[in-house]
Scaffold this active site. Structure first.
Site, short mmCIF file in Angstrom:
data_model
loop_
_atom_site.label_atom_id
_atom_site.label_comp_id
_atom_site.label_asym_id
_atom_site.label_seq_id
_atom_site.Cartn_x
_atom_site.Cartn_y
_atom_site.Cartn_z
N HIS A 174 1.51 -2.88 -4.25
CA HIS A 174 1.54 -1.90 -3.16
C HIS A 174 2.92 -1.27 -3.13
CE1 HIS A 174 1.36 -0.17 0.90
NE2 HIS A 174 2.61 -0.58 1.00
N ASN A 177 -5.35 -4.11 -7.60
CA ASN A 177 -4.54 -3.19 -8.39
C ASN A 177 -3.06 -3.58 -8.44
OD1 ASN A 177 -3.92 -2.46 -5.80
ND2 ASN A 177 -4.56 -0.33 -5.98
N ARG A 196 0.25 -0.56 -12.85
CA ARG A 196 -1.20 -0.72 -12.64
C ARG A 196 -1.99 -0.60 -13.94
NH1 ARG A 196 -1.38 2.40 -6.79
NH2 ARG A 196 -1.40 0.53 -5.47
N TYR A 215 -2.68 -3.18 7.04
CA TYR A 215 -3.58 -2.14 6.56
C TYR A 215 -4.36 -1.47 7.71
CZ TYR A 215 -2.87 -3.03 1.56
OH TYR A 215 -2.34 -3.11 0.30
N ARG A 271 6.28 4.70 -6.63
CA ARG A 271 4.86 5.08 -6.75
C ARG A 271 4.55 5.55 -8.18
NH1 ARG A 271 1.69 4.66 -2.33
NH2 ARG A 271 0.13 6.03 -3.23
N THR A 307 -3.82 4.65 -7.92
CA THR A 307 -4.50 3.57 -7.19
C THR A 307 -5.55 2.90 -8.06
OG1 THR A 307 -4.18 4.84 -5.16
CG2 THR A 307 -5.78 3.03 -5.08
N PHE A 356 -14.01 -0.20 2.76
CA PHE A 356 -13.51 -1.36 1.99
C PHE A 356 -12.50 -2.21 2.76
CE2 PHE A 356 -11.00 2.40 0.74
CZ PHE A 356 -9.72 1.98 1.05
N GLU A 379 6.91 -0.64 7.25
CA GLU A 379 6.45 -1.73 6.37
C GLU A 379 7.57 -2.72 6.06
OE1 GLU A 379 2.84 0.71 4.16
OE2 GLU A 379 4.58 0.12 2.98
N LYS A 419 0.55 -8.05 -5.39
CA LYS A 419 -0.66 -8.51 -4.71
C LYS A 419 -1.20 -9.81 -5.31
CE LYS A 419 -2.00 -3.84 -3.26
NZ LYS A 419 -3.09 -2.83 -3.22
P1 GDP Z 1 -2.31 3.05 -2.62
O1 GDP Z 1 -1.36 3.75 -1.70
O2 GDP Z 1 -2.25 3.55 -4.04
O3 GDP Z 1 -2.19 1.54 -2.56
O4 GDP Z 1 -3.81 3.41 -2.16
P2 GDP Z 1 -4.51 3.53 -0.69
O5 GDP Z 1 -3.48 3.59 0.38
O6 GDP Z 1 -5.49 4.64 -0.79
O7 GDP Z 1 -5.36 2.18 -0.57
C1 GDP Z 1 -4.76 0.98 -0.19
C2 GDP Z 1 -5.35 -0.13 -1.01
O8 GDP Z 1 -6.73 -0.29 -0.69
C3 GDP Z 1 -5.34 0.11 -2.52
O9 GDP Z 1 -4.11 -0.17 -3.13
C4 GDP Z 1 -6.43 -0.83 -2.98
O10 GDP Z 1 -6.00 -2.20 -3.05
C5 GDP Z 1 -7.46 -0.69 -1.85
N1 GDP Z 1 -8.47 0.32 -2.13
C6 GDP Z 1 -8.30 1.66 -2.25
N2 GDP Z 1 -9.45 2.30 -2.51
C7 GDP Z 1 -10.40 1.31 -2.58
C8 GDP Z 1 -11.82 1.32 -2.80
O11 GDP Z 1 -12.44 2.37 -2.99
N3 GDP Z 1 -12.44 0.10 -2.78
C9 GDP Z 1 -11.78 -1.07 -2.54
N4 GDP Z 1 -12.47 -2.22 -2.55
N5 GDP Z 1 -10.45 -1.10 -2.31
C10 GDP Z 1 -9.77 0.06 -2.33
#
Ligand code: GDP
Length: 145
Positions: free
Chosen positions: A117, A114, A104, A51, A87, A93, A59, A128, A11
């Protein structure tokens, strides 16, 4: 064990920190094979599409702004159990919850910025990878995948 493919994105926060190559080295050291790779800057439309599953989340707007804030390094990875293995290598996350030794834990800033992805399942990984790479950009294509 199933041979799988998964999509990785380094990222904008990690590219900006200058750790993209270190992250790719971690991926290779883990035994996952990089079968496609490029650096691009996402447009807002591309980030929104990628996304789309999160579009109802509070968010979403911030996430799209972050993902378009600088270049990203996108790759497709292949290996036995590649989706779960990547993962695990990424970590939780929220980097505050990420295990020691994960990408991470070492490179992420916060729950949004973070560092990486990774696809969360076989259906999403197919979608994807196809979102970013066409067939001629992927090495050693396996028809069954
Ligand atoms: P991942 O699969 O571990 O990437 O997590 P998710 O699919 O739940 O979320 C996608 C992405 O959204 C994450 O990798 C973060 O960059 C972002 N994200 C997730 N939770 C939050 C949050 O609570 N706040 C914000 N600002 N970004 C978030």
């Amino acid at each position: 064990m199933a041979l799988e493919r998964t999509l990785s994105i380094v990222k904008p926060d990690a590219v900006e920190k200058g750790v993209a190559a270190q992250i790719l080295a971690r991926i290779e050291a883990s035994g996952l094979k990089i079968i496609a790779l490029k650096m691009i800057q996402l447009t807002p439309e591309e980030a929104q599409g990628f996304y789309a599953v999160h579009k109802e989340r509070p968010f979403y707007g911030e996430l799209v702004a972050f993902m378009t804030s600088g270049p990203v390094v996108v790759s497709a990875l292949e290996g036995d159990n590649a989706i779960a293995r990547y993962r695990e290598l990424m970590g939780a996350t929220n980097p505050a919850d990420a295990a020691d030794g994960t990408i991470r834990k070492e490179f992420a800033t916060d729950i949004e910025k973070n560092a990486v992805h990774g696809s969360d399942g076989p259906d999403t990984s197919k979608i994807e990878i196809a979102y970013f790479f066409n067939a001629t950009e992927i090495q050693a294509p396996v028809e069954a995948l």
